[in-house]
Motif scaffolding. Structure first.
Motif, PDB file in Angstrom:
ATOM      1  N   HIS A 239       0.809  -1.216   0.000  1.00  0.00           N
ATOM      2  CA  HIS A 239       0.000   0.000   0.000  1.00  0.00           C
ATOM      3  C   HIS A 239       0.851   1.278   0.000  1.00  0.00           C
ATOM      4  CE1 HIS A 239      -2.490   3.193   1.849  1.00  0.00           C
ATOM      5  NE2 HIS A 239      -3.517   2.573   1.293  1.00  0.00           N
ATOM      6  N   SER A 240       1.886   1.308   0.816  1.00  0.00           N
ATOM      7  CA  SER A 240       2.723   2.503   0.973  1.00  0.00           C
ATOM      8  C   SER A 240       4.189   2.105   1.013  1.00  0.00           C
ATOM      9  CB  SER A 240       2.334   3.257   2.257  1.00  0.00           C
ATOM     10  OG  SER A 240       0.994   3.681   2.210  1.00  0.00           O
ATOM     11  N   PRO A 241       4.744   1.661  -0.122  1.00  0.00           N
ATOM     12  CA  PRO A 241       6.114   1.143  -0.132  1.00  0.00           C
ATOM     13  C   PRO A 241       7.130   2.212   0.255  1.00  0.00           C
ATOM     14  CG  PRO A 241       5.340   1.517  -2.365  1.00  0.00           C
ATOM     15  CD  PRO A 241       4.155   1.706  -1.474  1.00  0.00           C
TER      16      PRO A 241
ATOM     17  N   TYR B  96       7.240   2.118  -8.523  1.00  0.00           N
ATOM     18  CA  TYR B  96       6.757   1.005  -7.708  1.00  0.00           C
ATOM     19  C   TYR B  96       5.459   1.325  -6.973  1.00  0.00           C
ATOM     20  CZ  TYR B  96      11.352  -1.169  -8.386  1.00  0.00           C
ATOM     21  OH  TYR B  96      12.476  -1.741  -8.928  1.00  0.00           O
ATOM     22  N   ALA B  97       5.363   2.501  -6.371  1.00  0.00           N
ATOM     23  CA  ALA B  97       4.169   2.818  -5.582  1.00  0.00           C
ATOM     24  C   ALA B  97       2.932   2.871  -6.456  1.00  0.00           C
ATOM     25  CB  ALA B  97       4.364   4.140  -4.847  1.00  0.00           C
TER      26      ALA B  97
ATOM     27  N   PHE C 247      -6.167  -0.129   2.613  1.00  0.00           N
ATOM     28  CA  PHE C 247      -5.179  -0.838   3.429  1.00  0.00           C
ATOM     29  C   PHE C 247      -5.918  -1.937   4.177  1.00  0.00           C
ATOM     30  CE2 PHE C 247      -2.916  -1.230   7.571  1.00  0.00           C
ATOM     31  CZ  PHE C 247      -1.681  -1.639   7.101  1.00  0.00           C
ATOM     32  N   GLU C 248      -5.691  -3.199   3.782  1.00  0.00           N
ATOM     33  CA  GLU C 248      -6.409  -4.339   4.357  1.00  0.00           C
ATOM     34  C   GLU C 248      -5.408  -5.425   4.727  1.00  0.00           C
ATOM     35  OE1 GLU C 248      -9.514  -4.704   5.098  1.00  0.00           O
ATOM     36  OE2 GLU C 248     -10.479  -3.011   4.079  1.00  0.00           O
ATOM     37  N   VAL C 249      -5.121  -5.570   6.018  1.00  0.00           N
ATOM     38  CA  VAL C 249      -4.114  -6.542   6.436  1.00  0.00           C
ATOM     39  C   VAL C 249      -4.588  -7.976   6.238  1.00  0.00           C
ATOM     40  CG1 VAL C 249      -3.035  -4.960   8.065  1.00  0.00           C
ATOM     41  CG2 VAL C 249      -4.863  -6.474   8.856  1.00  0.00           C
TER      42      VAL C 249
ATOM     43  N   LYS D  95      -1.183 -10.120  -1.399  1.00  0.00           N
ATOM     44  CA  LYS D  95      -0.526  -8.846  -1.099  1.00  0.00           C
ATOM     45  C   LYS D  95       0.715  -8.658  -1.975  1.00  0.00           C
ATOM     46  CE  LYS D  95      -1.831  -9.175   3.820  1.00  0.00           C
ATOM     47  NZ  LYS D  95      -2.250 -10.603   3.840  1.00  0.00           N
ATOM     48  N   GLU D  96       0.704  -9.215  -3.155  1.00  0.00           N
ATOM     49  CA  GLU D  96       1.866  -9.090  -4.040  1.00  0.00           C
ATOM     50  C   GLU D  96       2.226  -7.620  -4.236  1.00  0.00           C
ATOM     51  OE1 GLU D  96       2.459 -12.074  -7.487  1.00  0.00           O
ATOM     52  OE2 GLU D  96       0.302 -11.707  -7.349  1.00  0.00           O
TER      53      GLU D  96
END
Length: 415
Positions: A290-292, A324-325, A340-342, A347-348
């Motif tokens: 989500h936020s690299p 990337y982001a 944002f979902e843990v 989650k690639e």
């Protein structure tokens, strides 16, 4: 009914050096297609945001990271471009073909699964020491968690790996910060690079005089008496140490910063972990997606003409920016990609790159993130953001993806 066309995307897209609204900029880049022409601090390049195309380019022999051999703009860039250090260093980050295999082979053993596992107690000890220091913050008082936790952890770990004295940590940190600052003038960036190399030369001289059981001493030994085909030149030695410090520091700072920010601004996601529906490694991976830690990574170069989906091509010699982001949140890759979902099943991401240049320190960064987050939230279960997430200022960088500060109340104010 009238037809409404999508708003035109300016070509080239001029990237904001201060990244004041990176999410909006990434949406603009994706809207322009799988790859689009951009201006990155005055240098023309192609931003690639489509994950399938980006993966193909990152594994293609038609794409190089060696600016000296494959980028006609190299000579001008090293004279006038603020990001010259990113393309002029001589290490595995900028190498191609056999040179890349040789240079990567010198560093890879330090980041084997066994070595990373052996580092875990050291990382746990550093984390516990930092958290003990935070215990002294009075309830209700605001503290900068980026400054007091996210920063010192990777600095201490890299210092341990390279044998950098604790007394030099703050100096290295300040200089590395400016490597990622894309608002510097060319003269300011060149001055910072000069100071950084002066410090590296001092470290090398100290390790030559008194070798230790550390990576810097091992690399110095390779430069002096390594086996044929693996020996490092003096320039390669300096720039390999530079790469290890840069890559091992800023990225981990941002990973911790972003993960804490996302969890504290989305309490339901933290509840998933506390109630067993997700693990801390799930948090790390979803944060990386989500936020690299790195938004864009400069640069790669077309060794031959590269056709693009839908027509057109990247011409031989043109520069390529791995975005990337923007790719991580591409709607063709993930459902509800901006969320944002843990507990997300897949989650690639491309936070650590892809292919032969995949980040060697990925396992170490993941482990540092897992240890830091699990122990922080165990020690401070009532922590909360002192400012709304949308009010946090981004660092002034189109490369680094973090906040200038992370104001947190570790405990609520006492009644």
């Amino acid at each position: 009914m009238p037809q409404h066309s999508a708003p035109a995307v300016p070509v080239p897209v001029v990237l904001d050096p201060a990244a004041r609204d990176a999410d909006a900029e990434h949406r603009l880049l994706r809207a322009a297609g799988p790859a689009t022409r951009i201006d990155i601090l005055g240098v023309p390049a192609w931003s690639v945001t489509d994950p399938a195309l980006l993966k193909n380019l990152l594994t293609s022999p038609d794409v190089s990271k060696d600016a000296r051999r494959h980028w006609p703009g190299f000579e001008d860039a090293v004279q006038t471009w603020p990001l010259a250090l990113w393309v002029a260093a001589t290490n595995m980050f900028t190498a191609y073909g056999g040179d890349h295999r040789r240079l990567r082979g010198t560093v890879a053993p330090a980041f084997s699964a066994r070595r990373v596992a052996a580092l875990r107690p050291t990382v746990e000890g550093i984390v516990d020491g930092l958290l003990t220091g935070l215990e002294a913050v009075p309830p209700g008082e605001v503290t900068d968690l980026r400054e007091r936790f996210a920063y010192p952890l990777p600095i201490a770990v890299i210092g341990h790996l390279l044998g950098v004295p604790d007394s030099r940590g703050d100096e290295f940190r300040a200089l590395v910060n400016d490597v990622f600052d894309t608002t510097l003038t060319p003269a300011e960036a060149a001055g910072n690079a000069g100071r950084l190399y002066t410090m590296l030369d001092a470290l090398i001289a100290a390790k030559r005089a008194a070798p230790g059981d550390d990576m810097a001493s091992a690399l110095i030994a390779l430069s002096e008496e390594g086996p044929e085909g693996r020996r490092l030149s003096e320039e390669e030695l300096r720039d390999t140490l530079l790469l290890m410090i840069n890559a091992g520091y800023e990225t981990t700072v941002n990973l911790i910063d972003q993960a804490v920010t996302l969890l504290l601004s989305r309490p339901a996601q933290l509840d998933h972990v506390r109630e067993g529906r997700a693990t801390w490694l799930d948090v790390v991976e979803e944060t990386l997606r989500h936020s690299p830690p790195v938004k864009h990574l400069p640069l790669r170069y077309a060794v031959a003409d590269i056709p693009l989906p839908g027509g057109g091509h990247i011409a031989k010699g043109e520069a390529i920016l791995a975005s990337y982001a923007a790719a991580n949140r591409h709607p063709d890759w993930h459902d509800d990609a901006d969320a944002f979902e843990v507990t997300r099943i897949t989650k690639e991401h491309l936070a650590f790159g892809h292919g032969i240049h995949f980040c060697l320190g990925a396992a170490l960064a993941r482990m540092e993130g897992e240890v830091a987050l699990s122990r922080f939230f165990e020690r401070f279960p009532d922590a909360g953001l002192a400012s709304p997430r949308e009010d946090l200022e981004p660092v002034a960088s189109l490369i680094s993806n973090g906040h200038r500060s992370l104001p947190v109340r570790l405990r609520p104010r006492e009644a």
